[in-house]
Write a protein that holds these residues in place. Structure first.
Motif, PDB file in Angstrom:
ATOM      1  N   ALA A  35     -22.479  -0.818  -7.239  1.00 21.12           N
ATOM      2  CA  ALA A  35     -22.015  -0.537  -5.883  1.00 21.12           C
ATOM      3  C   ALA A  35     -20.491  -0.547  -5.794  1.00 21.12           C
ATOM      4  O   ALA A  35     -19.886   0.292  -5.121  1.00 21.12           O
ATOM      5  CB  ALA A  35     -22.598  -1.563  -4.911  1.00 21.12           C
ATOM      6  N   VAL A  36     -19.856  -1.497  -6.491  1.00 16.88           N
ATOM      7  CA  VAL A  36     -18.387  -1.543  -6.504  1.00 16.88           C
ATOM      8  C   VAL A  36     -17.843  -0.309  -7.220  1.00 16.88           C
ATOM      9  O   VAL A  36     -16.856   0.303  -6.781  1.00 16.88           O
ATOM     10  CB  VAL A  36     -17.877  -2.837  -7.173  1.00 16.88           C
ATOM     11  N   GLY A  37     -18.488   0.072  -8.327  1.00 17.54           N
ATOM     12  CA  GLY A  37     -18.065   1.283  -9.035  1.00 17.54           C
ATOM     13  C   GLY A  37     -18.158   2.515  -8.159  1.00 17.54           C
ATOM     14  O   GLY A  37     -17.233   3.338  -8.126  1.00 17.54           O
ATOM     15  N   ALA A  38     -19.269   2.645  -7.427  1.00 15.95           N
ATOM     16  CA  ALA A  38     -19.441   3.785  -6.528  1.00 15.95           C
ATOM     17  C   ALA A  38     -18.372   3.786  -5.443  1.00 15.95           C
ATOM     18  O   ALA A  38     -17.857   4.846  -5.055  1.00 15.95           O
ATOM     19  CB  ALA A  38     -20.831   3.745  -5.900  1.00 15.95           C
ATOM     20  N   SER A  39     -18.019   2.606  -4.962  1.00 13.93           N
ATOM     21  CA  SER A  39     -16.994   2.505  -3.912  1.00 13.93           C
ATOM     22  C   SER A  39     -15.632   2.978  -4.406  1.00 13.93           C
ATOM     23  O   SER A  39     -14.927   3.718  -3.718  1.00 13.93           O
ATOM     24  CB  SER A  39     -16.894   1.051  -3.427  1.00 13.93           C
ATOM     25  N   LEU A  40     -15.265   2.542  -5.606  1.00 11.22           N
ATOM     26  CA  LEU A  40     -13.977   2.958  -6.175  1.00 11.22           C
ATOM     27  C   LEU A  40     -13.929   4.475  -6.378  1.00 11.22           C
ATOM     28  O   LEU A  40     -12.931   5.125  -6.058  1.00 11.22           O
ATOM     29  CB  LEU A  40     -13.760   2.267  -7.523  1.00 11.22           C
ATOM     30  N   LEU A  41     -15.008   5.018  -6.896  1.00 14.58           N
ATOM     31  CA  LEU A  41     -15.046   6.460  -7.156  1.00 14.58           C
ATOM     32  C   LEU A  41     -15.033   7.248  -5.853  1.00 14.58           C
ATOM     33  O   LEU A  41     -14.404   8.316  -5.775  1.00 14.58           O
ATOM     34  CB  LEU A  41     -16.287   6.804  -7.981  1.00 14.58           C
ATOM     35  N   ALA A  42     -15.691   6.728  -4.820  1.00 10.34           N
ATOM     36  CA  ALA A  42     -15.663   7.389  -3.512  1.00 10.34           C
ATOM     37  C   ALA A  42     -14.245   7.387  -2.941  1.00 10.34           C
ATOM     38  O   ALA A  42     -13.816   8.358  -2.295  1.00 10.34           O
ATOM     39  CB  ALA A  42     -16.628   6.694  -2.555  1.00 10.34           C
TER      40      ALA A  42
END
Length: 206
Positions: A35-42
């Motif tokens: 979820a943190v990875g997805a947030s950074l990429l978003a």
């Protein structure tokens, strides 16, 4: 423990992971990592500047950003879902087993709970693999100045993928449904392979 881990402050959540209680455990941590990875990429996908400024890049990043937002929500939900699933396993193992009927009910409850505890990290694997694929789009078209953020986002999603796979594997060993075990083993192997390959390709672009 509150109903939702995602309602905690960061400090309280870390305390929950550090506590001696069996949950939250590795499955929830894997979902959190994704979820943190997805947030950074978003975040990188939403930056005004793209790699070359082409309209097609903006469109590709917008699509990736929307997908990453959905994946972030899915993974955030899985933080709590994984914990709930494991709590079911713990409760099933504590079921009474004094009579034959109780033993049969306990056995069925354990198998049902283990299946739920396998499905949760499998869904985390699917979501993390998808995050990595969308992250590759962000790495290809996003602002080069944010390449380190893309790298971190991809690595977090990859860690989530690998961690979830370990949770799938350890639960499968106790399941008796051979067809289910074979299907999940095959899917998790494919997800791990494709996610790892995509991460490596993206790493070479950054």
């Amino acid at each position: 423990m509150p109903e939702k881990l995602t309602s905690l402050s960061v400090t309280a959540l870390l305390d929950a992971f550090a506590s001696s209680a069996p949950t939250p455990g590795g499955g929830s941590a894997a979902a959190l990592s994704g979820a943190v990875g997805a947030s950074l990429l978003a975040m990188v996908a939403a930056l005004p500047k793209t790699k070359t400024g082409e309209t097609s890049e903006r469109e590709a990043l917008d699509r990736a950003g929307a997908a990453l937002g959905d994946l972030r929500k899915t993974l955030a939900d899985l933080i709590d879902e994984d914990t709930r699933a494991y709590d079911l396993v713990t409760a099933a193992y504590r079921s009474p087993k004094g009579t034959d009927e109780e033993k049969a009910a306990r056995k069925a409850a354990i198998q049902s709970a283990l299946r739920a505890a396998t499905d949760a990290p499998l869904r985390t694997m699917r979501a993390c693999e998808a995050v990595i694929r969308e992250g590759a789009v962000v790495g290809q078209h996003g602002n080069p100045s944010a390449s380190s953020d893309v790298f971190v986002g991809i690595e977090l999603a990859l860690a989530g993928l690998r961690g979830a796979e370990k949770n799938v594997a350890i639960n499968l060993g106790s399941l008796t449904d051979e067809d289910y075990r074979d299907d999940v083993t095959s899917e998790s192997k494919t997800l791990l392979q494709t996610g790892t390959e995509q991460a490596e390709i993206c790493g070479k672009l950054l």
